[in-house]
Structure formats: C-alpha cells, structure tokens
Enzyme design. Structure first.
Site, PDB file in Angstrom:
ATOM      1  N   SER A  43      36.983  46.870  36.885  1.00  0.00           N
ATOM      2  CA  SER A  43      36.447  46.050  37.977  1.00  0.00           C
ATOM      3  C   SER A  43      37.323  46.305  39.202  1.00  0.00           C
ATOM      4  O   SER A  43      38.082  45.459  39.654  1.00  0.00           O
ATOM      5  CB  SER A  43      36.420  44.569  37.592  1.00  0.00           C
ATOM      6  OG  SER A  43      37.706  44.060  37.405  1.00  0.00           O
ATOM      7  N   HIS A 148      34.737  43.812  31.106  1.00  0.00           N
ATOM      8  CA  HIS A 148      35.660  44.234  30.039  1.00  0.00           C
ATOM      9  C   HIS A 148      35.070  44.053  28.651  1.00  0.00           C
ATOM     10  O   HIS A 148      35.700  44.388  27.656  1.00  0.00           O
ATOM     11  CB  HIS A 148      36.973  43.450  30.122  1.00  0.00           C
ATOM     12  CG  HIS A 148      37.777  43.785  31.329  1.00  0.00           C
ATOM     13  ND1 HIS A 148      38.928  43.126  31.658  1.00  0.00           N
ATOM     14  CD2 HIS A 148      37.601  44.722  32.290  1.00  0.00           C
ATOM     15  CE1 HIS A 148      39.416  43.626  32.780  1.00  0.00           C
ATOM     16  NE2 HIS A 148      38.626  44.596  33.179  1.00  0.00           N
ATOM     17  N   GLN A 157      35.482  37.099  33.578  1.00  0.00           N
ATOM     18  CA  GLN A 157      36.083  38.305  32.992  1.00  0.00           C
ATOM     19  C   GLN A 157      37.242  38.025  32.032  1.00  0.00           C
ATOM     20  O   GLN A 157      37.400  38.695  31.024  1.00  0.00           O
ATOM     21  CB  GLN A 157      36.555  39.226  34.122  1.00  0.00           C
ATOM     22  CG  GLN A 157      37.168  40.535  33.667  1.00  0.00           C
ATOM     23  CD  GLN A 157      37.571  41.408  34.846  1.00  0.00           C
ATOM     24  OE1 GLN A 157      36.733  42.073  35.438  1.00  0.00           O
ATOM     25  NE2 GLN A 157      38.831  41.391  35.209  1.00  0.00           N
ATOM     26  N   GLU A 158      38.077  37.016  32.370  1.00  0.00           N
ATOM     27  CA  GLU A 158      39.256  36.779  31.528  1.00  0.00           C
ATOM     28  C   GLU A 158      39.561  35.291  31.407  1.00  0.00           C
ATOM     29  O   GLU A 158      39.590  34.571  32.410  1.00  0.00           O
ATOM     30  CB  GLU A 158      40.483  37.488  32.134  1.00  0.00           C
ATOM     31  CG  GLU A 158      40.329  38.996  32.162  1.00  0.00           C
ATOM     32  CD  GLU A 158      41.336  39.685  33.080  1.00  0.00           C
ATOM     33  OE1 GLU A 158      42.427  39.137  33.306  1.00  0.00           O
ATOM     34  OE2 GLU A 158      40.999  40.766  33.586  1.00  0.00           O
ATOM     35  N   GLU A 201      41.200  44.760  26.816  1.00  0.00           N
ATOM     36  CA  GLU A 201      42.612  44.358  26.850  1.00  0.00           C
ATOM     37  C   GLU A 201      43.043  43.639  25.580  1.00  0.00           C
ATOM     38  O   GLU A 201      44.071  42.987  25.534  1.00  0.00           O
ATOM     39  CB  GLU A 201      42.858  43.471  28.078  1.00  0.00           C
ATOM     40  CG  GLU A 201      42.486  44.187  29.366  1.00  0.00           C
ATOM     41  CD  GLU A 201      42.686  43.333  30.603  1.00  0.00           C
ATOM     42  OE1 GLU A 201      43.089  42.160  30.483  1.00  0.00           O
ATOM     43  OE2 GLU A 201      42.439  43.850  31.702  1.00  0.00           O
ATOM     44  N   ASP A 237      40.396  34.660  35.156  1.00  0.00           N
ATOM     45  CA  ASP A 237      40.113  35.637  36.203  1.00  0.00           C
ATOM     46  C   ASP A 237      38.603  35.715  36.292  1.00  0.00           C
ATOM     47  O   ASP A 237      37.945  36.249  35.401  1.00  0.00           O
ATOM     48  CB  ASP A 237      40.714  37.010  35.870  1.00  0.00           C
ATOM     49  CG  ASP A 237      40.450  38.042  36.974  1.00  0.00           C
ATOM     50  OD1 ASP A 237      39.801  37.680  37.984  1.00  0.00           O
ATOM     51  OD2 ASP A 237      40.900  39.199  36.834  1.00  0.00           O
ATOM     52  N   GLU A 282      42.010  33.454  39.336  1.00  0.00           N
ATOM     53  CA  GLU A 282      42.057  34.735  40.050  1.00  0.00           C
ATOM     54  C   GLU A 282      40.659  35.111  40.545  1.00  0.00           C
ATOM     55  O   GLU A 282      39.677  34.888  39.830  1.00  0.00           O
ATOM     56  CB  GLU A 282      42.595  35.783  39.062  1.00  0.00           C
ATOM     57  CG  GLU A 282      42.883  37.147  39.655  1.00  0.00           C
ATOM     58  CD  GLU A 282      43.491  38.077  38.591  1.00  0.00           C
ATOM     59  OE1 GLU A 282      44.291  37.619  37.743  1.00  0.00           O
ATOM     60  OE2 GLU A 282      43.134  39.269  38.592  1.00  0.00           O
ATOM     61  N   ASP A 309      43.227  39.221  43.774  1.00  0.00           N
ATOM     62  CA  ASP A 309      43.398  40.558  43.182  1.00  0.00           C
ATOM     63  C   ASP A 309      42.574  41.542  44.022  1.00  0.00           C
ATOM     64  O   ASP A 309      43.107  42.207  44.908  1.00  0.00           O
ATOM     65  CB  ASP A 309      42.945  40.511  41.714  1.00  0.00           C
ATOM     66  CG  ASP A 309      42.862  41.881  41.059  1.00  0.00           C
ATOM     67  OD1 ASP A 309      43.311  42.866  41.652  1.00  0.00           O
ATOM     68  OD2 ASP A 309      42.329  41.976  39.923  1.00  0.00           O
ATOM     69  N   LYS A 334      49.095  45.451  41.620  1.00  0.00           N
ATOM     70  CA  LYS A 334      48.712  46.588  40.768  1.00  0.00           C
ATOM     71  C   LYS A 334      49.107  47.845  41.543  1.00  0.00           C
ATOM     72  O   LYS A 334      48.411  48.223  42.492  1.00  0.00           O
ATOM     73  CB  LYS A 334      47.202  46.586  40.539  1.00  0.00           C
ATOM     74  CG  LYS A 334      46.683  45.474  39.622  1.00  0.00           C
ATOM     75  CD  LYS A 334      45.157  45.462  39.625  1.00  0.00           C
ATOM     76  CE  LYS A 334      44.597  44.529  38.557  1.00  0.00           C
ATOM     77  NZ  LYS A 334      43.148  44.270  38.771  1.00  0.00           N
ATOM     78  N   HIS A 362      48.871  45.045  34.885  1.00  0.00           N
ATOM     79  CA  HIS A 362      48.330  46.278  34.289  1.00  0.00           C
ATOM     80  C   HIS A 362      46.915  46.522  34.836  1.00  0.00           C
ATOM     81  O   HIS A 362      46.437  45.785  35.698  1.00  0.00           O
ATOM     82  CB  HIS A 362      48.251  46.093  32.776  1.00  0.00           C
ATOM     83  CG  HIS A 362      47.244  45.046  32.364  1.00  0.00           C
ATOM     84  ND1 HIS A 362      46.738  44.930  31.108  1.00  0.00           N
ATOM     85  CD2 HIS A 362      46.629  44.059  33.082  1.00  0.00           C
ATOM     86  CE1 HIS A 362      45.866  43.947  31.067  1.00  0.00           C
ATOM     87  NE2 HIS A 362      45.785  43.397  32.233  1.00  0.00           N
ATOM     88  N   ARG A 363      46.212  47.517  34.293  1.00  0.00           N
ATOM     89  CA  ARG A 363      44.782  47.706  34.504  1.00  0.00           C
ATOM     90  C   ARG A 363      44.098  47.663  33.136  1.00  0.00           C
ATOM     91  O   ARG A 363      44.751  47.822  32.105  1.00  0.00           O
ATOM     92  CB  ARG A 363      44.482  49.068  35.158  1.00  0.00           C
ATOM     93  CG  ARG A 363      45.105  49.290  36.513  1.00  0.00           C
ATOM     94  CD  ARG A 363      44.880  48.175  37.515  1.00  0.00           C
ATOM     95  NE  ARG A 363      43.505  47.858  37.807  1.00  0.00           N
ATOM     96  CZ  ARG A 363      42.857  48.204  38.916  1.00  0.00           C
ATOM     97  NH1 ARG A 363      43.496  48.895  39.847  1.00  0.00           N
ATOM     98  NH2 ARG A 363      41.608  47.831  39.121  1.00  0.00           N
ATOM     99  N   SER A 364      42.782  47.482  33.145  1.00  0.00           N
ATOM    100  CA  SER A 364      42.084  47.398  31.860  1.00  0.00           C
ATOM    101  C   SER A 364      42.139  48.728  31.101  1.00  0.00           C
ATOM    102  O   SER A 364      42.168  48.751  29.875  1.00  0.00           O
ATOM    103  CB  SER A 364      40.643  46.937  32.059  1.00  0.00           C
ATOM    104  OG  SER A 364      40.000  47.737  33.024  1.00  0.00           O
ATOM    105  N   LYS A 385      50.937  40.194  33.965  1.00  0.00           N
ATOM    106  CA  LYS A 385      49.617  40.159  33.341  1.00  0.00           C
ATOM    107  C   LYS A 385      49.415  41.501  32.652  1.00  0.00           C
ATOM    108  O   LYS A 385      49.265  42.523  33.321  1.00  0.00           O
ATOM    109  CB  LYS A 385      48.589  39.948  34.449  1.00  0.00           C
ATOM    110  CG  LYS A 385      47.194  39.665  33.961  1.00  0.00           C
ATOM    111  CD  LYS A 385      46.280  39.459  35.152  1.00  0.00           C
ATOM    112  CE  LYS A 385      44.891  39.069  34.707  1.00  0.00           C
ATOM    113  NZ  LYS A 385      43.874  39.647  35.589  1.00  0.00           N
TER     114      LYS A 385
HETATM  115  P1  PGA Z   1      40.550  46.064  36.043  1.00  0.00           P
HETATM  116  O1  PGA Z   1      40.566  44.486  35.925  1.00  0.00           O
HETATM  117  O2  PGA Z   1      41.863  46.615  35.678  1.00  0.00           O
HETATM  118  O3  PGA Z   1      39.438  46.439  35.115  1.00  0.00           O
HETATM  119  O4  PGA Z   1      40.174  46.348  37.483  1.00  0.00           O
HETATM  120  C1  PGA Z   1      41.677  43.716  35.786  1.00  0.00           C
HETATM  121  C2  PGA Z   1      41.601  42.541  36.693  1.00  0.00           C
HETATM  122  O5  PGA Z   1      40.567  42.317  37.370  1.00  0.00           O
HETATM  123  O6  PGA Z   1      42.568  41.807  36.792  1.00  0.00           O
HETATM  124 ZN    ZN Z   2      41.535  40.509  38.451  1.00  0.00          ZN
END
Ligand code: PGA
Ligand code: ZN
Length: 422
Positions: A43, A148, A157-158, A201, A237, A282, A309, A334, A362-364, A385
C-alpha cells in the site's frame, strides 16, 4: 579515513518475503564490510520515491556495478552525507526515478554498515552515539486486512497492539506473540471455518468484519493483560489511501460493498477510537487530506496518536506542511519511501523538532536485513513497527533483543507519549 576508505561496491538481485525481486548491495572498506537490501510496500504512498529505474531491478544492478560503484569507490564511508549527496547528484531527479530509490537506499545503508563495521561498532551506536540507549516498544500487527490479506478480510489494513507495560523488548515481544495466539483463538470462535491463514506481515488473515476484528483483538488483549500483568493498548492502521476512490470522493468498503463519505469516515474513526479505546490510528484518511487529519488531531489527538504514513512518506517538506496544519502527532519513518539514510534522518529531525513522535517501520514485503532495528535505537524512535511473525519480521525482533543485551547496564525503555501511557 584509511580504515573507512570504500574499496568495493557490488550489487545483486535477491528476493523479498513475497518472492518479489529486490536489490542487495555490498560495500567493502579497507577494514570493514556492509550488506543491505531494500524492502517494498504493497500500500505505497503516491509521494514515495520511485523504487527502480525504468528497466527494473536488472537495470538497477547494472547501474550500480557499471556506473555508480566507480563513483563511490575512494570515498569515505564515514561521510554518509557526502555519499548520499552523490547518490542524489548521480540521479539528478527529485524522486530517484533515474537510479531508483531502492537502489539508493541499499547503497546508503550498506555504506553506513561498512563504516560501523570499520570502527568495530554496532550500527545503532555508530548512528546514534554513546547515548543511543533507549529501547523502542514493538507496535505489533495482530490481525491483517486491506491490501495485506485476501478480499474477504477486514477493510482496515492492520489491527495493532503496543505492550506499554513491558520492562524490556524481550518481554514486550513475548506479550505480542501471546496476544497474537489468543486473537487466533478469538477469530476461530467468530468464524468456525478459519483455517489459520496469515497475511504479509504474519498477522491473521480472516473472513471477518472490522468490528469483529476489533472485538477479537480487545478480547485477546484483556486475557493476556490479566495473565501477564503487562498493560497492552490498541491501535489500527486504516491505510485509508487504499480505500479511497479519488474520482467519486468516497471510501470504499470492499468487504461490504458499501462506501463512506469523507465526513462519515471521520465520524467512524472517532466512533471506533472511543468504543475500543484506540491509542494509535495510522492513516485514518487518505494521503492528500491534511485537513481531515487536522480535524482528527483537534477532536481526539489528546487521547490518541494520529500517525501519518502515506500522508508524509518520510518526506521532510511534507512533514513541515503537516506541522503547520497540525495534521498529526506521530509519523511513520520508512527509509525506502525517501531513498537514503540522510533523508530518513532529516525526516526524523524535522518531526521531532515539531513534536511528532517517529515510528520506525518495515514494509509489508521485507528482506532478511535488520537495519530498521538499529535505526529505531540510533534515531531514538519510541516505537518500531515490524509486523509480528515470519522469519523476516522475527529477525528484527531478535536483533532488538541482542541490542538490548548489549546495552544491559545503560538501557532504558523509550519514553512514551501520554496518549499511550494514560
Ligand atoms: P506497505 O504497508 O509496506 O504495504 O506499504 C505498510 C503500512 O501501510 O504501514
Ligand atoms: Zn501504514
């Protein structure tokens, strides 16, 4: 300079946790060595730098080995700013579209690691100095949705937790794993057909609604909190840019086949923040909606961290705009969103000066590299994270356990903002 003189730079194609190709770079100095690889998002924010040149990873690898390496060999690995400046100069664009931000980051981090290794120092200490002794708390991802997980997973998403009562990283991560296990059981009691699938993740990917996921998370946290005595707080998130339809100006709830207007989205966020006592949210609204972010900070920012983010993409000028508008009180860092270690540091510095709490992330799609564990400590980020399970996530947790051990006599847990400790 002799021991940190860069003698060799070499790039190759390797693979990330989704099986997608990425770039790995090795840098050798007279007395040291560093290797780094770049993760990738699913994302991604529209203001992130371009990860690879037009010809993709193969072109990036060729560029490093045939063009960039010659320019960097002979430089001082301890002069990070000069190396990162040269990467910008070679690229010549403002979004790394010529050489790729992923290419630049792998070189930048490998150079920092080579310098640290030349001085026989761990990376966090090389970056942060003698007083980089604060241990971050993990922001654990327990249930996954959005981009994800599958189409039937939650829209959000999270679903996240922070074990704010933990006295060490080792304790904190153990609590995260316990909550993850309990949440798995809670999901099974909601959906009898749940087969234990996990998303990118390591968070559970289940066919349940956002509300069911929040209930499962709350239940799991209560249980683990009473068993361990460690206070755990909840977050999400929303990754709202992934739900945003910019033509129709609505948020799409893929799972239910419904939409929300911008006002409805804000009200929904305020409602669930209250109902589930969310301490961290987030990307509650899409990446261009500084105003929506500001409205949330105004209404619930005193009790909930509103974290940007995709809104900021680790970009200092977007952070400055956010500060003017009071659009957030926390932000995600990131490094691959911006392309070099120096740029990531600039983002952290700008954020801290304006009172935003940085969260190293991190990233996914992750690699076997643990550099974010070191950056979290070196840059003094109170939270990290890094997902929850899967080798590429666990190795970052394990590195923090090692860092914590190395700092045994001087370490303290990071100071958390009042939204998390109240
Ligand atoms: P991404 O997502 O690493 O897939 O972009 C992680 C996030 O949105 O925090
Ligand atoms: Zn995010």
């Amino acid at each position: 300079m002799v021991e940190t003189l860069i003698e060799d730079v070499y790039a190759r194609k390797v693979y990330d946790s989704r099986g997608n190709p990425t770039i790995e770079v090795e840098v050798a100095t007279t007395e040291g060595f560093g290797r780094a690889s770049t993760p990738a998002g699913a994302s991604t924010g529209i203001h992130e730098v371009v990860p690879f040149p037009k010809g993709g990873i193969d072109e990036a690898v060729k560029l490093v080995n045939e063009v960039i390496a010659q320019r960097i060999v002979g430089m001082d690995a301890a002069d990070q700013v000069a190396v990162d400046g040269l990467l910008h100069e070679i690229d010549g664009t403002n979004n790394f579209s010529k050489i790729g931000g992923a290419t630049a980051l792998a070189i930048s981090i490998a150079v920092a690691k080579a310098a640290a290794s030349s001085f026989d120092m761990p990376l966090f200490q090389y970056i942060g100095g003698a007083f980089a002794t604060e241990i971050p708390y993990p922001l654990g991802n327990v249930i996954g949705g959005g981009k994800h997980a599958g189409d039937r997973a939650p829209n959000i998403q999270e679903f996240l937790i922070i074990p704010v009562g933990a006295k060490s990283y080792a304790e904190a991560i153990e609590v995260c794993f316990k909550v993850h296990r309990e949440a798995g059981k809670a999901i099974r009691s909601i959906d009898g057909s749940f087969a234990g699938g996990r998303g990118d993740e390591g968070a559970w990917a289940a066919n349940i609604s956002d509300e069911d996921a929040l209930n499962a998370l709350s239940k799991a946290c209560d249980k683990v909190q009473s068993e361990t005595g460690c206070k755990v707080v909840l977050g999400i998130d929303m990754a709202a840019s992934s739900m945003w339809n910019s033509e129709k100006k609505v948020y799409v709830l893929r799972r239910e086949g419904k939409v929300r207007s911008q006002d409805e989205q804000l009200n929904y966020v305020i409602e669930i923040a209250e109902k589930y006592d969310l301490r961290y949210i987030e990307d509650p609204v899409h990446e261009e909606d500084f105003e929506g972010f500001s409205r949330l900070v105004k209404s619930i920012g005193h009790k909930t961290l509103i974290c940007g983010d995709d809104l900021f993409t680790t970009n200092a000028s977007r952070i400055r705009r956010g500060l003017e508008l009071r659009a957030a009180n926390a932000l995600i860092i990131k490094p691959n969103q911006v392309g070099t270690l120096s740029d990531a540091y600039e983002a952290v510095k700008t954020a801290k000066r304006g009172g935003l709490m940085p969260v190293m992330s991190h990233r996914s799609g992750e690699t076997e590299d643990n550099f974010i564990s070191h950056l979290a400590v070196g840059f003094r980020c109170p939270l990290i994270k890094t997902g929850i399970l899967g080798g590429e996530r666990v190795l970052k947790h394990n590195e923090l356990i090692r860092i914590e051990e190395a700092l045994e006599n001087v370490k303290s847990m990071a100071e958390l903002p009042s939204q998390l400790t109240r």
